[in-house]
Design a protein around this motif. Structure first.
Motif, PDB file in Angstrom:
ATOM      1  N   HIS A   1       7.456  -1.712   5.209  1.00  0.00           N
ATOM      2  CA  HIS A   1       8.856  -1.401   5.475  1.00  0.00           C
ATOM      3  C   HIS A   1       9.087  -1.003   6.928  1.00  0.00           C
ATOM      4  O   HIS A   1       8.162  -0.612   7.649  1.00  0.00           O
ATOM      5  N   ASP A   2      10.369  -1.102   7.311  1.00  0.00           N
ATOM      6  CA  ASP A   2      10.792  -0.710   8.660  1.00  0.00           C
ATOM      7  C   ASP A   2      10.880   0.816   8.699  1.00  0.00           C
ATOM      8  O   ASP A   2      11.876   1.407   8.269  1.00  0.00           O
ATOM      9  N   ASN A   3       9.832   1.462   9.220  1.00  0.00           N
ATOM     10  CA  ASN A   3       9.824   2.918   9.296  1.00  0.00           C
ATOM     11  C   ASN A   3       8.952   3.384  10.466  1.00  0.00           C
ATOM     12  O   ASN A   3       8.269   2.581  11.112  1.00  0.00           O
ATOM     13  N   LYS A   4       9.003   4.661  10.727  1.00  0.00           N
ATOM     14  CA  LYS A   4       8.252   5.253  11.836  1.00  0.00           C
ATOM     15  C   LYS A   4       6.747   5.112  11.618  1.00  0.00           C
ATOM     16  O   LYS A   4       5.983   4.891  12.566  1.00  0.00           O
ATOM     17  N   LEU A   5       6.309   5.238  10.382  1.00  0.00           N
ATOM     18  CA  LEU A   5       4.884   5.111  10.068  1.00  0.00           C
ATOM     19  C   LEU A   5       4.348   3.765  10.528  1.00  0.00           C
ATOM     20  O   LEU A   5       3.289   3.691  11.168  1.00  0.00           O
TER      21      LEU A   5
ATOM     22  N   SER B   1       0.799  -1.228   0.000  1.00  0.00           N
ATOM     23  CA  SER B   1       0.000   0.000   0.000  1.00  0.00           C
ATOM     24  C   SER B   1       0.834   1.283   0.000  1.00  0.00           C
ATOM     25  O   SER B   1       0.452   2.289   0.589  1.00  0.00           O
ATOM     26  N   GLU B   2       2.009   1.211  -0.655  1.00  0.00           N
ATOM     27  CA  GLU B   2       2.863   2.399  -0.779  1.00  0.00           C
ATOM     28  C   GLU B   2       3.148   3.039   0.574  1.00  0.00           C
ATOM     29  O   GLU B   2       3.100   4.254   0.732  1.00  0.00           O
ATOM     30  N   ASP B   3       3.450   2.207   1.546  1.00  0.00           N
ATOM     31  CA  ASP B   3       3.780   2.760   2.867  1.00  0.00           C
ATOM     32  C   ASP B   3       5.014   3.647   2.795  1.00  0.00           C
ATOM     33  O   ASP B   3       5.143   4.615   3.537  1.00  0.00           O
ATOM     34  N   TRP B   4       5.932   3.331   1.860  1.00  0.00           N
ATOM     35  CA  TRP B   4       7.148   4.140   1.719  1.00  0.00           C
ATOM     36  C   TRP B   4       6.803   5.580   1.349  1.00  0.00           C
ATOM     37  O   TRP B   4       7.423   6.518   1.853  1.00  0.00           O
ATOM     38  N   LEU B   5       5.795   5.759   0.484  1.00  0.00           N
ATOM     39  CA  LEU B   5       5.379   7.098   0.062  1.00  0.00           C
ATOM     40  C   LEU B   5       4.702   7.827   1.227  1.00  0.00           C
ATOM     41  O   LEU B   5       5.014   8.995   1.520  1.00  0.00           O
ATOM     42  N   HIS B   6       3.789   7.132   1.894  1.00  0.00           N
ATOM     43  CA  HIS B   6       3.133   7.710   3.076  1.00  0.00           C
ATOM     44  C   HIS B   6       4.178   8.078   4.132  1.00  0.00           C
ATOM     45  O   HIS B   6       4.063   9.115   4.802  1.00  0.00           O
ATOM     46  N   ALA B   7       5.201   7.210   4.270  1.00  0.00           N
ATOM     47  CA  ALA B   7       6.217   7.417   5.313  1.00  0.00           C
ATOM     48  C   ALA B   7       7.035   8.677   5.072  1.00  0.00           C
ATOM     49  O   ALA B   7       7.410   9.377   6.019  1.00  0.00           O
ATOM     50  N   ILE B   8       7.322   8.986   3.815  1.00  0.00           N
ATOM     51  CA  ILE B   8       8.072  10.210   3.496  1.00  0.00           C
ATOM     52  C   ILE B   8       7.270  11.431   3.941  1.00  0.00           C
ATOM     53  O   ILE B   8       7.802  12.355   4.579  1.00  0.00           O
ATOM     54  N   LEU B   9       5.993  11.451   3.613  1.00  0.00           N
ATOM     55  CA  LEU B   9       5.120  12.562   4.021  1.00  0.00           C
ATOM     56  C   LEU B   9       4.970  12.606   5.540  1.00  0.00           C
ATOM     57  O   LEU B   9       4.969  13.689   6.144  1.00  0.00           O
ATOM     58  N   TYR B  10       4.859  11.431   6.143  1.00  0.00           N
ATOM     59  CA  TYR B  10       4.671  11.334   7.601  1.00  0.00           C
ATOM     60  C   TYR B  10       5.899  11.872   8.344  1.00  0.00           C
ATOM     61  O   TYR B  10       5.774  12.676   9.274  1.00  0.00           O
ATOM     62  N   ASP B  11       7.082  11.441   7.903  1.00  0.00           N
ATOM     63  CA  ASP B  11       8.319  11.904   8.544  1.00  0.00           C
ATOM     64  C   ASP B  11       8.479  13.414   8.397  1.00  0.00           C
ATOM     65  O   ASP B  11       8.933  14.101   9.331  1.00  0.00           O
ATOM     66  N   LYS B  12       8.116  13.931   7.242  1.00  0.00           N
ATOM     67  CA  LYS B  12       8.215  15.377   6.999  1.00  0.00           C
ATOM     68  C   LYS B  12       7.288  16.145   7.947  1.00  0.00           C
ATOM     69  O   LYS B  12       7.687  17.161   8.547  1.00  0.00           O
ATOM     70  N   ALA B  13       6.059  15.672   8.086  1.00  0.00           N
ATOM     71  CA  ALA B  13       5.100  16.337   8.971  1.00  0.00           C
ATOM     72  C   ALA B  13       5.593  16.315  10.421  1.00  0.00           C
ATOM     73  O   ALA B  13       5.517  17.329  11.131  1.00  0.00           O
TER      74      ALA B  13
ATOM     75  N   ASP C   1       4.111  19.141  12.773  1.00  0.00           N
ATOM     76  CA  ASP C   1       2.718  19.195  12.317  1.00  0.00           C
ATOM     77  C   ASP C   1       2.033  17.860  12.632  1.00  0.00           C
ATOM     78  O   ASP C   1       1.853  17.016  11.755  1.00  0.00           O
ATOM     79  N   THR C   2       1.667  17.689  13.889  1.00  0.00           N
ATOM     80  CA  THR C   2       1.093  16.410  14.325  1.00  0.00           C
ATOM     81  C   THR C   2      -0.296  16.170  13.720  1.00  0.00           C
ATOM     82  O   THR C   2      -0.689  15.013  13.523  1.00  0.00           O
ATOM     83  N   LYS C   3      -1.012  17.242  13.421  1.00  0.00           N
ATOM     84  CA  LYS C   3      -2.338  17.085  12.827  1.00  0.00           C
ATOM     85  C   LYS C   3      -2.228  16.440  11.439  1.00  0.00           C
ATOM     86  O   LYS C   3      -2.961  15.490  11.125  1.00  0.00           O
ATOM     87  N   THR C   4      -1.311  16.965  10.623  1.00  0.00           N
ATOM     88  CA  THR C   4      -1.108  16.396   9.294  1.00  0.00           C
ATOM     89  C   THR C   4      -0.556  14.975   9.396  1.00  0.00           C
ATOM     90  O   THR C   4      -0.966  14.078   8.634  1.00  0.00           O
ATOM     91  N   ALA C   5       0.356  14.759  10.336  1.00  0.00           N
ATOM     92  CA  ALA C   5       0.913  13.417  10.526  1.00  0.00           C
ATOM     93  C   ALA C   5      -0.190  12.410  10.859  1.00  0.00           C
ATOM     94  O   ALA C   5      -0.218  11.302  10.311  1.00  0.00           O
TER      95      ALA C   5
END
Length: 308
Positions: free
Chosen positions: A225-229, A167-179, A184-188
């Motif tokens: 993937h192994d990520n914060k998300l 489910s493209e977690d890698w793409l979501h994770a890039i946006l999540y880490d940036k937020a 920006d916890t609301k966007t995260a």
């Protein structure tokens, strides 16, 4: 009376199909050293997985272990994964090289280099390294390259590992880490919720394809993937799937499903679901891929971020 019987039969069949749903969770690009260091030398994802009590397969890039100065410390992190009873280990190539880009010789070298530390640590635990997953899930540029790579893996006693849902977690994770980096916890939180929802929609879609193609629910393999998300939201996905009556199985168990012996009808570098690769009709494959759920808002956010 006959109508009542058929309604009863339909409900019973639906219940059986639902009860047979199963999935193996697989996690690529382990260990994530940046996240490990940012979390005060602790694997947050690993701790979350400990609490889930489900089988997990991890695919390791040994390049992540770093240079000699930090190798021993980082080997201890990898060992902390491998000692877990619920963990099955897999090789993901030393440096995550795309076979289609680097060619067979470099690919072969990356496979062999990527097993050295993992095999050493697994031997201490009386475990084996039996699975390999192609980086980027592409097995070369054509059928000849793919057959050559698969034959090499077979000679080295590796099982090439597919997936059915991603489910493209890698793409979501890039946006999540940036937020999170911007506070920006609301966007995260919104991104995390989008990730969970999108993943569940994809499970619904690929379940519908399995019923259409095989008249049953196949044993799925989920790739993330192994990520914060995932440290924050994979437990929610697991709980939601449990509510849908999915059984969580090991990769070994999932691979026993006869569907994974299906012939491949796609040879190339694109990394899409094996459900599509088992479809012989190219136009049907393309049609079903176009019908796959997408998340326009997340895609738009990602594109806007790249523009900046």
């Amino acid at each position: 009376m006959k109508k009542i019987f058929f309604i009863f039969l339909f409900l019973c069949t639906a219940k059986i199909i639902q009860a047979q749903r199963s999935v193996a969770i697989t996690i690529d690009d382990v260990p994530n050293m940046g996240l490990f260091e940012a979390s005060n030398f602790s694997s947050v994802l690993q701790k979350k997985l400990d609490s889930l009590h489900i089988p997990i397969a991890i695919f390791i890039n040994e390049v992540n272990l770093g240079q000699p100065a930090v190798l021993d410390r980082n080997k201890n992190l990898l060992k902390s994964w491998l000692v877990k009873d619920y963990i099955t280990a897999g090789n993901h190539g030393f440096a995550h090289k795309n076979f289609a880009d680097v060619g067979f010789d470099a690919f072969k070298e990356d496979v062999l280099k990527g097993e050295v530390v993992t095999k050493e640590l697994l031997k201490q635990e009386k475990k084996e390294l039996r699975y390999f997953r192609f980086p980027f899930n592409g097995a070369g540029n054509d059928s000849l390259e793919q057959m050559k790579a698969l034959q090499f893996l077979k000679e080295k006693k590796y099982i090439s590992t597919p997936y059915t849902v991603e489910s493209e977690d890698w793409l979501h994770a890039i946006l999540y880490d940036k937020a999170l980096a911007e506070g920006d916890t609301k966007t995260a939180s919104w991104i995390g919720a989008q990730y969970v929802d999108f993943t569940l929609r994809l499970f619904t879609y690929f379940d519908s394809l399995s019923l259409k193609m095989y008249n049953r629910s196949i044993s799925h393999i989920y790739l993330c993937h192994d990520n914060k998300l995932n440290a924050d939201y994979l437990p929610e996905i697991v709980n939601q799937l449990k509510n849908r009556k999915y059984k969580f199985v090991s990769l070994d168990e999932a691979m026993k499903d006869p569907v994974y012996k299906s012939p491949l009808h796609y040879y190339g570098k694109n990394g899409f679901s094996w459900i599509y690769r088992w479809i012989p009709d190219v136009e049907m494959r393309k049609k079903l891929m176009r019908e796959e759920p997408t998340n326009g808002e997340i895609q738009k956010a990602f594109e806007e971020m790249n523009k900046k």
